[in-house]
Design a protein around this motif. Structure first.
Motif, PDB file in Angstrom:
ATOM      1  N   ARG A 182       0.818  -1.209   0.000  1.00 55.79           N
ATOM      2  CA  ARG A 182       0.000   0.000   0.000  1.00 55.79           C
ATOM      3  C   ARG A 182       0.853   1.260   0.000  1.00 55.79           C
ATOM      4  NH1 ARG A 182      -2.260  -2.953   4.085  1.00 55.79           N
ATOM      5  NH2 ARG A 182      -1.547  -1.454   5.653  1.00 55.79           N
ATOM      6  N   ASP A 241       1.170   4.419   1.590  1.00 49.76           N
ATOM      7  CA  ASP A 241       0.638   4.736   2.916  1.00 49.76           C
ATOM      8  C   ASP A 241       1.529   5.800   3.560  1.00 49.76           C
ATOM      9  OD1 ASP A 241      -0.205   4.765   5.541  1.00 49.76           O
ATOM     10  OD2 ASP A 241       0.068   2.619   5.887  1.00 49.76           O
ATOM     11  N   GLN A 253       1.809   6.667   6.418  1.00 50.83           N
ATOM     12  CA  GLN A 253       2.350   6.210   7.699  1.00 50.83           C
ATOM     13  C   GLN A 253       3.291   5.007   7.538  1.00 50.83           C
ATOM     14  OE1 GLN A 253       1.586   8.040  10.462  1.00 50.83           O
ATOM     15  NE2 GLN A 253       0.519   9.314   8.947  1.00 50.83           N
ATOM     16  N   GLY A 254       3.511   4.594   6.283  1.00 50.03           N
ATOM     17  CA  GLY A 254       4.347   3.426   6.039  1.00 50.03           C
ATOM     18  C   GLY A 254       5.804   3.661   6.385  1.00 50.03           C
ATOM     19  N   SER A 302       3.600   0.495   2.932  1.00 50.60           N
ATOM     20  CA  SER A 302       3.455  -0.532   3.968  1.00 50.60           C
ATOM     21  C   SER A 302       3.031  -1.824   3.278  1.00 50.60           C
ATOM     22  CB  SER A 302       2.419  -0.116   5.022  1.00 50.60           C
ATOM     23  OG  SER A 302       1.147   0.054   4.439  1.00 50.60           O
TER      24      SER A 302
END
Length: 329
Positions: free
Chosen positions: A265, A267, A269-270, A319
């Motif tokens: 993904r 992301d 926040q990855g 992520s």
């Protein structure tokens, strides 16, 4: 209890082994696909079941009866080929009725069964036409009706859709599957097209180099490939050697790893930093080619809006679903 049982089957042409020690069980009413690359032995296996090619050894049991000693016309098998194999000098009705004529079915019964078969493939209004007056898809439906009209114990389909364009192929595969389920007809379908296999089959036998590598339903083959060949042939897995996988995941990995493109993904926040190298629009999916930690990855993202598309050169964070990382042989 299996309806069709293939036991220790092998076949060679001269010194060249096509397949050896093929073993599989197929239940009554199942739709099974033989999937694999060209030359893997799937069409030869189909022809051996039909009796069109002699086997080198082993048994083919249909409802407990060994077919190997029997002539093709005695096996109660219907077969549809890629090339249609229609008689050009016969009408649609005459082509479909040909097998019944060989079986010496009474004319009145034959006429009724031909009408029923043509209605089943939506060609009832085409009975008087000749093959040269039909499209490729219509010819293939005539070939299907010709096989169905004899009420076979087993239906074999040898890449019947490969010569058709995409729209007709999709419609015909839906029609074949619908008819097969309506009749409860045990069917073996040969293709090298993974999409056809995934959408049509109760079970898939994945073949390579004359052996069945893996068997199971579509979900099993797609989500749990048994080895690198299965991962590479079904879907568009990212196949990484142990070194590349260790760098990407930031921990020691002892074997090759397969990761599905949709399991990675984009992301914010990855924890994995990457850079987009290119992207392609595949209808409802955007496929990105991304470099991350020195590893090139395919990443599939659902195309919700064009404004969500990331451009080449853009730096992003990734992520990866932990349960989607599979170690393969």
């Amino acid at each position: 209890m299996s309806y069709l049982s293939i036991q220790s089957l092998h076949k060679s042409f001269g010194d060249i082994s096509i397949f050896s020690d093929i073993n599989c069980e197929i239940g009554k009413g199942e739709f099974v696909t033989l999937l694999g690359p060209s030359g893997c032995g799937k069409s030869t296996l189909l022809r051996c079941i039909a009796g069109l090619t002699e086997v080198g050894g082993g048994q083919i049991l249909l409802d407990g009866e060994d077919l190997v000693p029997q002539a093709p016309q005695k096996r109660g098998i219907g077969m549809v080929f890629q090339s249609y194999a229609l008689f050009p000098n016969m009408t649609v009705q005459q082509n479909v009725a040909f097998g019944l004529r060989m079986q010496k079915v009474a004319k009145e019964e034959s006429t009724q069964r031909v009408q029923e078969a043509l209605a089943m493939v939506e060609l009832g209004d085409f009975a008087g036409r000749y093959p040269h007056q039909l499209s490729g898809g219509q010819c293939q439906r005539v070939a299907l009706a010709r096989s169905l009209v004899t009420r076979p114990r087993l239906l074999l389909l040898d890449e019947p859709l490969s010569a058709l364009d995409a729209r007709i192929r999709k419609h015909l595969r839906e029609q074949i599957r619908s008819i097969q389920q309506e009749l409860g007809l045990t069917t073996i379908f040969v293709t090298h097209d993974q999409e056809e296999a995934l959408v049509m089959s109760d079970r898939i036998f994945l073949m390579n180099a004359g052996r069945i590598v893996q068997s199971g339903n579509a979900e099993t083959l797609y989500t749990a490939p048994i080895d690198a060949f299965a991962a590479g042939f079904i879907g568009n897995y990212n196949l990484l050697d142990a070194d590349a996988a260790s760098r990407l995941l930031g921990r020691p990995i002892g074997s090759r790893v397969a990761i599905r493109p949709e399991a990675i993904r984009i992301d914010s926040q990855g924890s994995i930093e990457g850079k987009i190298r290119s992207h392609s629009l595949l209808g409802n999916v955007i496929r990105y080619r991304i470099e991350a930690r020195g590893v090139e990855l395919l990443v599939d993202v659902l195309n919700r809006t064009v404004t969500d598309m990331h451009g080449s050169g853009q730096r992003i964070a990734l992520s990866i679903d932990a349960d989607a990382i599979r170690e393969v042989a």
